[in-house]
Design a protein around this motif. Structure first.
Motif, mmCIF file in Angstrom:
data_model
loop_
_atom_site.group_PDB
_atom_site.id
_atom_site.type_symbol
_atom_site.label_atom_id
_atom_site.label_comp_id
_atom_site.label_asym_id
_atom_site.label_seq_id
_atom_site.Cartn_x
_atom_site.Cartn_y
_atom_site.Cartn_z
ATOM 1 N N VAL A 160 50.846 23.857 52.390
ATOM 2 C CA VAL A 160 50.606 25.038 51.560
ATOM 3 C C VAL A 160 50.134 24.609 50.172
ATOM 4 C CG1 VAL A 160 51.711 27.021 50.427
ATOM 5 C CG2 VAL A 160 52.108 26.577 52.868
ATOM 6 N N LEU A 161 50.709 23.543 49.632
ATOM 7 C CA LEU A 161 50.244 23.032 48.336
ATOM 8 C C LEU A 161 48.762 22.678 48.395
ATOM 9 C CD1 LEU A 161 52.911 20.590 46.845
ATOM 10 C CD2 LEU A 161 51.981 22.658 45.813
ATOM 11 N N PHE A 162 48.368 21.942 49.441
ATOM 12 C CA PHE A 162 46.955 21.583 49.591
ATOM 13 C C PHE A 162 46.098 22.842 49.690
ATOM 14 C CE2 PHE A 162 48.372 17.302 51.174
ATOM 15 C CZ PHE A 162 47.661 16.546 50.263
ATOM 16 N N TYR A 163 46.551 23.830 50.455
ATOM 17 C CA TYR A 163 45.778 25.060 50.637
ATOM 18 C C TYR A 163 45.612 25.800 49.308
ATOM 19 C CZ TYR A 163 44.089 29.489 52.387
ATOM 20 O OH TYR A 163 43.315 30.608 52.597
ATOM 21 N N VAL A 164 46.698 25.976 48.584
ATOM 22 C CA VAL A 164 46.623 26.696 47.296
ATOM 23 C C VAL A 164 45.746 25.910 46.322
ATOM 24 C CG1 VAL A 164 47.945 27.564 45.318
ATOM 25 C CG2 VAL A 164 48.809 27.904 47.645
ATOM 26 N N GLY A 165 45.815 24.590 46.376
ATOM 27 C CA GLY A 165 44.960 23.768 45.525
ATOM 28 C C GLY A 165 43.484 23.985 45.808
ATOM 29 N N GLU A 166 43.151 24.186 47.071
ATOM 30 C CA GLU A 166 41.757 24.411 47.463
ATOM 31 C C GLU A 166 41.327 25.867 47.322
ATOM 32 O OE1 GLU A 166 41.281 22.968 51.440
ATOM 33 O OE2 GLU A 166 41.852 20.924 50.902
ATOM 34 N N HIS A 167 42.296 26.780 47.246
ATOM 35 C CA HIS A 167 41.995 28.223 47.191
ATOM 36 C C HIS A 167 42.761 28.876 46.045
ATOM 37 C CE1 HIS A 167 41.400 26.953 51.401
ATOM 38 N NE2 HIS A 167 40.359 27.751 51.349
ATOM 39 N N ALA A 168 42.529 28.391 44.845
ATOM 40 C CA ALA A 168 43.232 28.921 43.674
ATOM 41 C C ALA A 168 43.051 30.436 43.594
ATOM 42 C CB ALA A 168 42.714 28.260 42.404
ATOM 43 N N GLY A 169 44.141 31.116 43.286
ATOM 44 C CA GLY A 169 44.095 32.563 43.177
ATOM 45 C C GLY A 169 44.241 33.287 44.509
ATOM 46 N N CYS A 170 44.535 32.540 45.566
ATOM 47 C CA CYS A 170 44.694 33.174 46.878
ATOM 48 C C CYS A 170 45.965 34.019 46.889
ATOM 49 C CB CYS A 170 44.723 32.125 47.984
ATOM 50 S SG CYS A 170 46.128 30.984 47.892
ATOM 51 N N GLN A 224 46.834 15.888 43.738
ATOM 52 C CA GLN A 224 45.916 14.765 43.472
ATOM 53 C C GLN A 224 46.524 13.441 43.929
ATOM 54 O OE1 GLN A 224 45.088 15.112 39.274
ATOM 55 N NE2 GLN A 224 43.374 16.518 39.602
ATOM 56 N N GLU A 225 47.808 13.256 43.669
ATOM 57 C CA GLU A 225 48.479 12.022 44.087
ATOM 58 C C GLU A 225 48.489 11.889 45.616
ATOM 59 O OE1 GLU A 225 52.901 9.918 44.015
ATOM 60 O OE2 GLU A 225 52.587 11.752 42.858
ATOM 61 N N LEU A 226 48.879 12.946 46.304
ATOM 62 C CA LEU A 226 48.934 12.906 47.768
ATOM 63 C C LEU A 226 47.536 12.725 48.363
ATOM 64 C CD1 LEU A 226 51.599 15.675 48.493
ATOM 65 C CD2 LEU A 226 51.933 13.188 48.453
ATOM 66 N N HIS A 227 46.562 13.393 47.782
ATOM 67 C CA HIS A 227 45.183 13.235 48.257
ATOM 68 C C HIS A 227 44.705 11.797 48.039
ATOM 69 C CE1 HIS A 227 41.159 14.342 49.433
ATOM 70 N NE2 HIS A 227 40.699 13.802 48.323
ATOM 71 N N GLY A 228 45.077 11.223 46.907
ATOM 72 C CA GLY A 228 44.720 9.831 46.630
ATOM 73 C C GLY A 228 45.323 8.880 47.655
ATOM 74 N N ILE A 229 46.565 9.121 48.040
ATOM 75 C CA ILE A 229 47.209 8.301 49.076
ATOM 76 C C ILE A 229 46.422 8.423 50.381
ATOM 77 C CG2 ILE A 229 49.255 8.102 50.555
ATOM 78 C CD1 ILE A 229 50.922 8.954 48.069
ATOM 79 N N GLN A 230 46.065 9.644 50.742
ATOM 80 C CA GLN A 230 45.281 9.861 51.967
ATOM 81 C C GLN A 230 43.961 9.109 51.915
ATOM 82 O OE1 GLN A 230 45.096 14.180 51.819
ATOM 83 N NE2 GLN A 230 46.336 14.314 53.663
ATOM 84 N N MET A 231 43.249 9.251 50.808
ATOM 85 C CA MET A 231 41.920 8.641 50.693
ATOM 86 C C MET A 231 41.993 7.114 50.726
ATOM 87 S SD MET A 231 39.727 10.994 50.820
ATOM 88 C CE MET A 231 38.277 10.077 50.337
ATOM 89 N N ARG A 232 42.902 6.541 49.961
ATOM 90 C CA ARG A 232 43.023 5.072 49.957
ATOM 91 C C ARG A 232 43.375 4.540 51.339
ATOM 92 N NH1 ARG A 232 45.236 6.526 45.142
ATOM 93 N NH2 ARG A 232 47.388 6.367 45.890
ATOM 94 N N SER A 233 44.262 5.230 52.015
ATOM 95 C CA SER A 233 44.669 4.795 53.351
ATOM 96 C C SER A 233 43.523 4.904 54.349
ATOM 97 C CB SER A 233 45.860 5.625 53.824
ATOM 98 O OG SER A 233 46.959 5.439 52.966
#
Length: 154
Positions: free
Chosen positions: A48-58, A112-121
């Motif tokens: 849900v955090l990722f979703y709200v981050g991508e869809h601000a104001g949802c 941003q931190e969690l996305h960074g972990i995903q991307m680096r991995s």
């Protein structure tokens, strides 16, 4: 012995399921969820955090629809994220029954931190593959997602 087309598809489906399950338990996923668990963040909350981050104001109804869950289930998740100060639930200017969701500064930093972990991995995994293999994976997954999306439509 020649396999029937339906038996071959069934074996392929089982192999795909096995591969997806194996992928779900790989190191990069474990790193992501290790960090999330340090914050007492459930899988659903992180999604849900990722979703709200991508869809601000949802709206909360948008989140429920995106995940195919009930509004009370989303309300429970948002309550927890709000308590952890990752999400703000604001009033909709035109409809007092609707809440607008935004990430807080802490919520944006966590996404941003969690996305960074995903991307680096993922980049580490990709570095161990050939260019052709990477292209085939992307092409295959695009076809798979397209077929799954088409099948999900009413």
């Amino acid at each position: 012995m020649v396999r029937s087309p339906s038996r071959a598809r069934s074996a392929e489906a089982q192999r795909l399921l096995d591969l997806l399950n194996a992928l779900g338990s790989t190191t990069f996923r474990q790193l992501l969820w290790q960090r999330a668990s340090e914050l007492d963040l459930t899988y659903a909350q992180s999604q849900v955090l990722f979703y709200v981050g991508e869809h601000a104001g949802c709206h909360m109804g948008d989140v429920a629809k995106a995940f195919g869950v009930t509004l009370p289930a989303v309300t429970h998740i948002i309550d927890r994220l709000e308590q952890k100060q990752f999400v703000l639930r604001g009033d909709h200017p035109g409809d007092r029954r609707v809440y607008v969701l935004e990430l807080t500064r802490q919520g944006r930093a966590l996404v941003q931190e969690l996305h960074g972990i995903q991307m680096r991995s993922l980049e580490k995994v990709q570095s161990r593959m050939t260019v052709d293999d990477r292209a085939r994976v992307i092409t295959g997954l695009e076809a798979f997602v397209d077929a799954a999306s088409t099948g999900a439509r009413p």
